[in-house]
Design a protein around this motif. Structure first.
Motif, PDB file in Angstrom:
ATOM      1  N   HIS A 118      26.588 -15.885 -41.674  1.00  0.00           N
ATOM      2  CA  HIS A 118      27.230 -15.195 -40.550  1.00  0.00           C
ATOM      3  C   HIS A 118      26.859 -15.769 -39.196  1.00  0.00           C
ATOM      4  O   HIS A 118      27.252 -15.246 -38.167  1.00  0.00           O
ATOM      5  N   THR A 119      26.028 -16.846 -39.173  1.00  0.00           N
ATOM      6  CA  THR A 119      25.623 -17.382 -37.876  1.00  0.00           C
ATOM      7  C   THR A 119      25.985 -18.847 -37.719  1.00  0.00           C
ATOM      8  O   THR A 119      25.907 -19.380 -36.620  1.00  0.00           O
ATOM      9  N   GLU A 147      28.101 -22.605 -37.823  1.00  0.00           N
ATOM     10  CA  GLU A 147      29.257 -23.135 -37.085  1.00  0.00           C
ATOM     11  C   GLU A 147      30.560 -22.574 -37.668  1.00  0.00           C
ATOM     12  O   GLU A 147      31.438 -22.133 -36.937  1.00  0.00           O
ATOM     13  N   ALA A 179      30.969 -19.918 -39.312  1.00  0.00           N
ATOM     14  CA  ALA A 179      31.100 -18.482 -39.036  1.00  0.00           C
ATOM     15  C   ALA A 179      31.660 -18.268 -37.643  1.00  0.00           C
ATOM     16  O   ALA A 179      32.514 -17.417 -37.419  1.00  0.00           O
ATOM     17  N   LYS A 180      31.159 -19.096 -36.690  1.00  0.00           N
ATOM     18  CA  LYS A 180      31.653 -18.968 -35.313  1.00  0.00           C
ATOM     19  C   LYS A 180      33.148 -19.237 -35.276  1.00  0.00           C
ATOM     20  O   LYS A 180      33.905 -18.570 -34.564  1.00  0.00           O
ATOM     21  N   LYS A 181      33.558 -20.242 -36.030  1.00  0.00           N
ATOM     22  CA  LYS A 181      34.984 -20.589 -36.068  1.00  0.00           C
ATOM     23  C   LYS A 181      35.795 -19.416 -36.633  1.00  0.00           C
ATOM     24  O   LYS A 181      36.846 -19.065 -36.098  1.00  0.00           O
ATOM     25  N   ARG A 182      35.267 -18.851 -37.697  1.00  0.00           N
ATOM     26  CA  ARG A 182      35.969 -17.723 -38.321  1.00  0.00           C
ATOM     27  C   ARG A 182      36.105 -16.572 -37.333  1.00  0.00           C
ATOM     28  O   ARG A 182      37.134 -15.941 -37.201  1.00  0.00           O
ATOM     29  N   MET A 183      34.982 -16.367 -36.606  1.00  0.00           N
ATOM     30  CA  MET A 183      34.947 -15.270 -35.643  1.00  0.00           C
ATOM     31  C   MET A 183      36.005 -15.494 -34.572  1.00  0.00           C
ATOM     32  O   MET A 183      36.725 -14.578 -34.167  1.00  0.00           O
ATOM     33  N   LYS A 184      36.058 -16.762 -34.088  1.00  0.00           N
ATOM     34  CA  LYS A 184      36.989 -17.096 -33.014  1.00  0.00           C
ATOM     35  C   LYS A 184      38.426 -16.848 -33.487  1.00  0.00           C
ATOM     36  O   LYS A 184      39.257 -16.299 -32.766  1.00  0.00           O
ATOM     37  N   LYS A 185      38.668 -17.251 -34.706  1.00  0.00           N
ATOM     38  CA  LYS A 185      40.002 -17.092 -35.274  1.00  0.00           C
ATOM     39  C   LYS A 185      40.382 -15.603 -35.311  1.00  0.00           C
ATOM     40  O   LYS A 185      41.492 -15.204 -34.971  1.00  0.00           O
ATOM     41  N   ARG A 186      39.371 -14.817 -35.688  1.00  0.00           N
ATOM     42  CA  ARG A 186      39.629 -13.392 -35.797  1.00  0.00           C
ATOM     43  C   ARG A 186      39.920 -12.790 -34.420  1.00  0.00           C
ATOM     44  O   ARG A 186      40.860 -12.029 -34.239  1.00  0.00           O
ATOM     45  N   HIS A 187      39.115 -13.185 -33.432  1.00  0.00           N
ATOM     46  CA  HIS A 187      39.332 -12.677 -32.083  1.00  0.00           C
ATOM     47  C   HIS A 187      40.696 -13.083 -31.562  1.00  0.00           C
ATOM     48  O   HIS A 187      41.391 -12.296 -30.927  1.00  0.00           O
TER      49      HIS A 187
END
Lengths: 260, 579
Positions: free
Chosen positions: B14-15, B17, B19-27
């Motif tokens: 969850h921390t 690179e 994961a960050k990409k996934r997070m960005k996609k979700r946002h």
């Protein structure tokens, strides 16, 4: 029935060979039980054991469920309550009920308590009704908390207060029996303590039947305890005997915490 | 080995690179979704604003009406008020000569003028006597002219000084400056257009000649002769057309100060001078021939002005003579614009200037009353029975399916049913609010039943248990507890159903509510029309003046709807309690 010292109490309910079916499934299997007046009787047992179903047989609340079928003989003061002559509406005025979740009507506190007396015509005038509401709220130990806001919404009270309001509402109808279906399961420990004390007091005047999940609660407040398991009444004794000298294997297992 | 403590902390799923990409996609997805929502609501709001603007911008014109003040004689026991109006018109404009002009003078006045006097006479407020200045309602077309619907009248100060000389029935105007150049330019532009049209026509002849010539070699005998004759005919026509076009072109190009004729297909020009109005019939740049529409007091040189109306006379119902009359009256302050209450107090009429919405409004009220008093109790009772009392079996399932299907039946089908059953079988009076209300009640019932059932089902079962546990009967439980709690939802469903019924036109056409009815219905069995049908009728009417009345009727319909919904919302608020 082998109590020696105390005089034999009056059996308010006398149930013989009670069976309950939900469609094809049998929920209660051939139960016999006597429930005594002016005392608190607890029904305990694991979830789905039929204790609530059996409780609801006592005021024919099961009638409202289409697929539910009750057979056997349940007598209130010697009269078969499933007789065709008996009006369940009148029966429920005699056998009051308090539910698991506090369910005050979305009306004022006063109207909540006054509803039963009003529909049954128990008060001939406003003064009578006021007195009845006050005494009911006093019996439920709620009067001092709400006497200044009787016209505010019953739903605005805290959970414990709401449950006591429901008890006051049930008492106001002047029933002979009070059925309580896990009345404290939605309350915090402090509210539970207050309600338990109230139930103990009510046991002195009414025949109180309480379904509970908490064995400690049954132990604290009831004089007699019935243990249900898979629709069967396994053991019915004084609370002291059930918790200290249970006879049935299943009761021993349950009260000692091995299952349930 | 203390591998566990010395190793850097492992990168969690969850921390890292990825994961960050996934997070960005979700946002981003969330932002996109919010943007879609905002776009959707903006479009909806825009559509609403456009609709309301369209309706109200046109409807505001209805707020005033125009009156003319002229002297009229009324004897004490007058009863032919149409004659009074006619006489007043004739006497106010004695210079009107010939049938056409006289008809145009009468055409200024609305039929409503006589009605107004009759009403006043009946109310005893009509002042009898001769020579009294009285107000008369102007006709719809004059009203529209005054609102600028038939072109804009421009008045311009000329540069030169004017000399007038009478020449029989016409007046010769001579200006010291080229004041008539505008008019001349327009005439020339008109002629140029005409010439162009002639030349196009000539070209078409040429094309015909070519096709026929190409066909010649394949023909023989009499057919050949016929074709040749045809070609000759085309050629002659072409020569004629070209000649006409050349003549027009020559006229346009001529600098000699020849006056050119203005026709009724060109904008109209007027000259105001010596208390009169002249209509220009021929113009050169400095001279013009004018026909006096409002007689001049003399031919003295003095102040004058030029008026022009851009819409050609042929394209408007208000003729040049009427324009002159109205402009003359306007200059004398004898035309008034006053608040129009008539629209809200009168019923339908063939004359748009006296047509009002009141009859339809009352008709709608009666109809809604019938609809509500049938659909609401029946709908709610049906819902209560189905939800609280009926056993669940094949029959109730069948009924439920049918109710749901009824909600989707096209409304005109209900109209047919109403026609066949209510009108023909039960003999309910045609066009009556009773018939309309019955049909609309049928249409509204499924909506109310479905909404009420959903609302009753949403009442927590704990409330029913509480009441039953206290020894309340099923009926007491339902009416004391379930129904009040379900009421907000029931009312919402009722609003939707009633709003639908209020705006419904199609089924009412079937039962005769489309009839032209000028009386205000006094009960549910009188003939009536309703607001949406009135809108429909006016929208179909040929008179331009019904345009703004259609818009105003729509505004009234919307207002009715708002009032109805407000009542329902107030009622709902009274029932709305939390549990």
């Amino acid at each position: 029935m082998t109590e020696s010292s105390s005089p034999l109490p009056h059996a308010k309910f006398r149930c013989r060979g009670v069976n309950v079916h939900y469609g094809m499934a049998q929920a209660i299997k051939d139960n016999d039980i006597d429930i005594y007046d002016k005392s608190v009787t607890s029904f305990i047992g694991p979830s789905g054991c039929g204790k609530s179903t059996f409780l609801r047989c006592l005021n024919r609340m099961n009638d409202t469920i289409d697929i539910c079928r009750v057979t056997g003989d349940i007598r209130l003061d010697g009269v078969d309550i499933y007789d065709t002559e008996i009006d369940p509406v009148q029966l429920r005025a005699r056998v009051g009920m308090v539910f698991q979740k506090p369910n005050p009507f979305p009306k004022s506190i006063f109207d909540n308590v006054a509803y039963g007396p009003r529909i049954h015509g128990l008060a001939s005038n406003r003064a009578d009704l006021d007195a009845l509401v006050e005494s009911s709220l006093r019996s439920a130990g709620l009067w001092d908390e709400v006497k200044d806001r009787l016209s505010s919404a019953g739903t605005g009270l805290s959970g414990g207060q709401q449950q006591r309001l429901c008890i006051a509402r049930a008492i106001a109808t002047q029933p002979e029996v009070l059925l309580m279906d896990e009345p404290c399961s939605a309350l915090d420990p402090i509210a539970t303590e207050i309600v338990e004390e109230l139930i103990t007091n009510l046991g002195e005047t009414y025949c109180v039947v309480i379904v509970t999940h908490s064995m400690q609660q049954a132990n604290r407040i009831s004089e007699r305890t019935a243990f249900f398991h898979l629709g069967e009444l396994v053991e019915y004794e004084t609370t002291h005997d059930i918790f200290n000298t249970p006879k049935d294997e299943r009761t021993i297992g349950y009260v000692s915490g091995r299952f349930g | 080995m203390m591998s566990e403590t010395t190793m850097p902390p492992a990168v969690s799923v969850h921390t890292g690179e990825a994961a960050k990409k996934r997070m960005k996609k979700r946002h981003n997805a969330e932002k996109r979704l919010r943007a879609y929502g905002i776009i959707a609501i903006s479009l909806a709001a825009l559509a609403l604003v456009a609709l309301l603007y369209n309706v109200f911008a046109r409807a505001v014109s209805v707020r005033t009406e125009h009156y003319i003040t002229v002297a009229a004689d009324i004897s004490k026991d007058e009863n032919d008020f149409l004659k009074v109006v006619k006489t007043a018109a004739r006497e106010a404009f004695p210079f009107a000569s010939g049938r056409t002009q006289k008809r145009e003078v009468y055409g200024l006045f609305s039929d409503g003028a006589a009605d107004d006097m009759r009403d006043a006479a009946e109310a005893g407020t009509l002042e009898a006597g001769s020579g009294i200045q009285r107000r008369f309602l102007l006709s719809d077309s004059v009203d529209l002219y005054l609102r600028g619907v038939f072109g804009t009248l421009e008045e311009r100060e000329p540069e030169g000084a004017l000399t007038l000389s009478e020449d029989g029935k016409t007046v010769l105007l001579q200006s010291t400056a080229a004041d008539f150049n505008d008019a001349l330019g327009l005439v020339k532009a008109g002629l140029a257009q005409q010439s162009e049209r002639l030349r196009r026509e000539a070209e078409r002849q040429s094309a015909g000649i070519e096709t026929l010539t190409a066909r010649l070699p394949s023909l023989e005998g009499p057919e050949l002769d016929d074709t040749k004759a045809q070609i000759e005919g085309f050629k002659a026509k072409r020569a004629q057309l070209s000649g006409q076009a050349d003549a027009l072109d020559a006229t346009i190009m001529a600098q000699g100060g020849e006056r050119l004729k203005l026709t009724n297909r060109m904008p109209s020009f007027f000259v105001r001078s010596n208390d009169g109005i002249l209509k220009l019939t021929e113009v050169s740049s400095t001279t013009a021939l004018g026909k006096p529409l409002i007689p001049l007091s003399g031919t003295a040189a003095g102040a004058w002005s030029l008026l022009s109306l851009d819409r050609p006379e042929i394209g408007r119902p208000v003729k040049d003579f009427q324009v002159a009359l109205v402009e003359d009256l306007r200059a004398k302050d004898r035309i008034e614009e006053v608040t129009n209450w008539r629209f809200f107090t009168s019923s339908d009429s063939t004359q748009p200037e006296i047509a009002g919405i009141y009859g339809a409004l009352i008709g709608s009220m009666w109809t809604m009353l019938v609809t509500f008093s049938l659909a609401f109790p029946i709908g709610v009772m049906a819902a209560i029975y189905l939800e609280e009392f009926a056993p669940r079996n094949r029959w109730t399932d069948f009924i439920e399916v049918n109710i749901n299907n009824l909600a989707a039946v096209p409304s005109i089908v209900f109209g047919l049913l109403g026609l066949a059953v209510f009108l023909h079988f039960f003999g309910v009076p045609r066009s009556s609010p009773l018939a309309g209300g019955l049909v609309l009640a049928l249409m509204t019932l499924p909506t109310i039943i479905i909404a009420s059932r959903a609302s009753i089902r949403a009442v927590p079962p704990s409330i029913r248990s509480a009441a039953l546990g206290l020894g309340a009967s099923k009926v007491q439980t339902t009416f004391h507890h379930v129904l009040p709690l379900a009421m907000p939802g029931i009312l919402t469903g009722t609003i939707i159903g009633m709003a639908q019924a209020l705006g419904e036109t199609a089924p009412l056409l079937m039962i005769g509510m489309v009839a032209f009815i000028t009386a205000v219905p006094e009960g549910i069995t009188d003939s009536a029309t309703v607001l949406p049908v009135q809108v429909f009728n006016w929208a179909n009417a040929s008179e331009r003046a019904f345009d703004m009345r259609t818009a105003a009727a729509i505004a009234v319909l919307l207002g009715f709807l708002v009032v109805m919904n407000m009542i329902a919302i107030i009622l709902r608020k009274r029932f709305e309690r939390r549990w």
